[in-house]
Motif scaffolding. Structure first.
Motif, short mmCIF file in Angstrom:
data_model
loop_
_atom_site.label_atom_id
_atom_site.label_comp_id
_atom_site.label_asym_id
_atom_site.label_seq_id
_atom_site.Cartn_x
_atom_site.Cartn_y
_atom_site.Cartn_z
N LEU A 85 0.83 -1.20 0.00
CA LEU A 85 0.00 0.00 0.00
C LEU A 85 0.87 1.25 0.00
O LEU A 85 0.58 2.23 -0.71
CB LEU A 85 -0.91 0.00 1.23
CG LEU A 85 -1.79 1.24 1.43
CD1 LEU A 85 -2.80 1.39 0.31
CD2 LEU A 85 -2.50 1.18 2.79
N PHE A 110 -1.43 -6.12 5.85
CA PHE A 110 -2.28 -5.86 4.68
C PHE A 110 -1.51 -6.06 3.37
O PHE A 110 -1.62 -5.27 2.45
CB PHE A 110 -2.82 -4.43 4.74
CG PHE A 110 -3.54 -4.10 6.02
CD1 PHE A 110 -4.81 -4.60 6.25
CD2 PHE A 110 -2.95 -3.30 6.98
CE1 PHE A 110 -5.49 -4.30 7.42
CE2 PHE A 110 -3.61 -3.00 8.16
CZ PHE A 110 -4.89 -3.50 8.38
N HIS A 165 -4.54 -7.45 0.55
CA HIS A 165 -5.80 -6.76 0.28
C HIS A 165 -5.65 -5.27 0.60
O HIS A 165 -5.84 -4.84 1.74
CB HIS A 165 -6.94 -7.38 1.09
CG HIS A 165 -7.22 -8.80 0.71
ND1 HIS A 165 -7.97 -9.14 -0.40
CD2 HIS A 165 -6.82 -9.98 1.27
CE1 HIS A 165 -8.04 -10.46 -0.50
NE2 HIS A 165 -7.35 -10.99 0.50
N TYR A 166 -5.31 -4.51 -0.41
CA TYR A 166 -5.03 -3.09 -0.24
C TYR A 166 -5.32 -2.37 -1.55
O TYR A 166 -5.40 -2.97 -2.62
CB TYR A 166 -3.56 -2.86 0.14
CG TYR A 166 -2.63 -3.28 -0.98
CD1 TYR A 166 -2.23 -2.36 -1.96
CD2 TYR A 166 -2.19 -4.59 -1.10
CE1 TYR A 166 -1.41 -2.75 -3.02
CE2 TYR A 166 -1.37 -4.99 -2.14
CZ TYR A 166 -0.99 -4.06 -3.10
OH TYR A 166 -0.19 -4.44 -4.15
N ARG A 167 -5.46 -1.05 -1.46
CA ARG A 167 -5.61 -0.23 -2.67
C ARG A 167 -5.34 1.21 -2.33
O ARG A 167 -5.87 1.74 -1.36
CB ARG A 167 -7.02 -0.36 -3.24
CG ARG A 167 -7.27 0.46 -4.51
CD ARG A 167 -6.52 -0.13 -5.69
NE ARG A 167 -7.03 0.33 -6.95
CZ ARG A 167 -6.42 1.25 -7.73
NH1 ARG A 167 -5.29 1.79 -7.33
NH2 ARG A 167 -6.95 1.61 -8.88
N TYR A 168 -4.47 1.86 -3.10
CA TYR A 168 -4.33 3.31 -3.04
C TYR A 168 -4.92 3.87 -4.33
O TYR A 168 -4.41 3.61 -5.42
CB TYR A 168 -2.88 3.76 -2.87
CG TYR A 168 -2.81 5.26 -2.68
CD1 TYR A 168 -3.18 5.83 -1.47
CD2 TYR A 168 -2.42 6.11 -3.71
CE1 TYR A 168 -3.17 7.20 -1.29
CE2 TYR A 168 -2.40 7.49 -3.53
CZ TYR A 168 -2.77 8.02 -2.31
OH TYR A 168 -2.76 9.39 -2.13
N ALA A 210 -7.35 -0.77 3.17
CA ALA A 210 -6.71 -2.05 3.41
C ALA A 210 -7.60 -2.88 4.32
O ALA A 210 -8.20 -2.35 5.27
CB ALA A 210 -5.34 -1.87 4.05
N ASP A 268 -11.76 -2.84 -4.50
CA ASP A 268 -10.49 -3.29 -5.08
C ASP A 268 -9.63 -3.99 -4.03
O ASP A 268 -8.96 -4.99 -4.32
CB ASP A 268 -9.73 -2.10 -5.66
CG ASP A 268 -10.31 -1.60 -6.97
OD1 ASP A 268 -11.21 -2.27 -7.52
OD2 ASP A 268 -9.87 -0.53 -7.44
N ALA A 269 -9.63 -3.46 -2.79
CA ALA A 269 -8.85 -4.06 -1.73
C ALA A 269 -9.33 -5.47 -1.43
O ALA A 269 -8.53 -6.40 -1.27
CB ALA A 269 -8.90 -3.19 -0.47
#
Length: 333
Positions: A88, A220, A223-226, A245, A321-322
């Motif tokens: 992330l 995390f 399963h994460y997303r920025y 996350a 998305d995460a």
């Protein structure tokens, strides 16, 4: 640019002993030099900290990571430990600035970026952040990029960093050192809301230097997303960004983190919203409720009301998305 003296200390203790309200520490200088050229800040003394040995990334005894303040943004994003265990953070860093700036910008300096509010940079206009008590023309002027959460009558500026949004979600700890000794500041407490003193961006004393940032043990990595939403695809600051996350077990959220950028004077978190997600199976309806709750205290201005809906939709998308996972969405390992 006004004249200034230049010092190159050989140790952290020497550096902090040289510091006073008229001085600034300088490393990469990617923000400070611009501010000096525009006469927004006029330090009488520059203290060069680039040779203080604060450029290592090390594992801690607790299983986390200690990042030296002089590690460049580019080095940090590409570090194998960060890519594998804290992706992330890597994703957020790579969403910011340009490769050239990331090569120069330091990790500690990233925390100290000043706002990109146009009134702050324009010394011909009032600005409470630049000149306390002079006023905040952004409240009634052009305010499309400005804050919708945590504002005050004195200031509606936003914090510009992408990296800091991820660090907020990861619950980093900032290590600082000053003449009175060393201390640690939880990331949630490091940056300030403007209140009636918007000239103060953070909790540092004039003589304190950021020496490292500590990350807790990883949780995390999968399963994460920025998610960063901006006016153009590169080299632009976020209108809204989301660091999301989650940790899943049998399709139930066991742990969740959510932080927003581009909406407040500091990276914005609401632990109550994160608690809403825990113990629940992921769903569009759950994420929509969380997004609505996260923005329920928003106070948009005349030109930035769109940020409320934009942030809500970005939260839903980032959480989705995460949950989907980095592998499934083809994220960079």
């Amino acid at each position: 640019m006004t004249p200034f003296s230049y010092h190159k200390p050989a140790s952290v203790s020497e550096a902090v002993n040289l510091a006073d309200p008229s001085s600034r520490f300088i490393a990469g200088g990617t923000n400070l030099v611009d501010l000096m050229k525009e006469n927004v800040v006029r330090p009488e003394h520059l203290i060069d900290i680039t040779h203080l040995g604060l450029n290592r990334i090390e594992r801690t005894s607790s299983g986390g990571v200690l990042i030296g303040a002089l590690v460049s943004n580019a080095e940090l994003a590409a570090d194998s430990t960060i890519e594998q265990h804290y992706p992330l953070l890597s994703e957020a860093i790579l969403a910011g600035a340009s490769p050239q700036l990331r090569n120069m910008a330091s990790t500690g300096g990233n925390l100290l970026q000043r706002t990109r509010c146009y009134y702050f940079y324009d010394t011909g206009t009032p600005c409470n952040k630049r000149d306390p008590g002079s006023g905040c023309p952004a409240r009634t002027g052009l305010n499309r990029i400005h804050a919708i959460l945590g504002t005050s009558d004195a200031c509606v500026a936003t914090h510009p960093s992408d990296m800091c949004v991820a660090l907020a979600a990861l619950e980093a700890v900032v290590h600082v050192e000053g003449r009175s000794g060393k201390r640690q500041i939880a990331f949630a407490e490091f940056h300030r809301l403007p209140q009636d003193a918007p000239q103060r961006d953070n909790q540092l004393a004039d003589d304190e230097l950021v020496v490292a940032i500590e990350l807790p043990p990883p949780a995390f990595a999968d399963h994460y997303r920025y998610l960063k939403i901006r006016d153009r695809a590169s080299y632009a600051f976020a209108l809204v960004s989301v660091a999301a996350a989650v940790r899943l077990d049998n399709n139930v959220i066991q742990l969740a983190r959510l932080a927003l950028g581009g909406v407040a004077h500091k990276p914005w978190r609401d632990p109550a919203v994160e608690r809403m997600l825990i113990g629940q199976p992921p769903s569009q309806a759950l994420f929509t409720r969380a997004a609505q709750t996260m923005l329920q205290g928003a106070t948009p201005l005349s030109h930035n009301g769109f940020k409320v809906t934009l942030a809500q939709r970005a939260i839903v998308r980032a959480l989705g998305d995460a949950v989907l996972g980095a592998a499934a969405r083809g994220a960079r390992p």
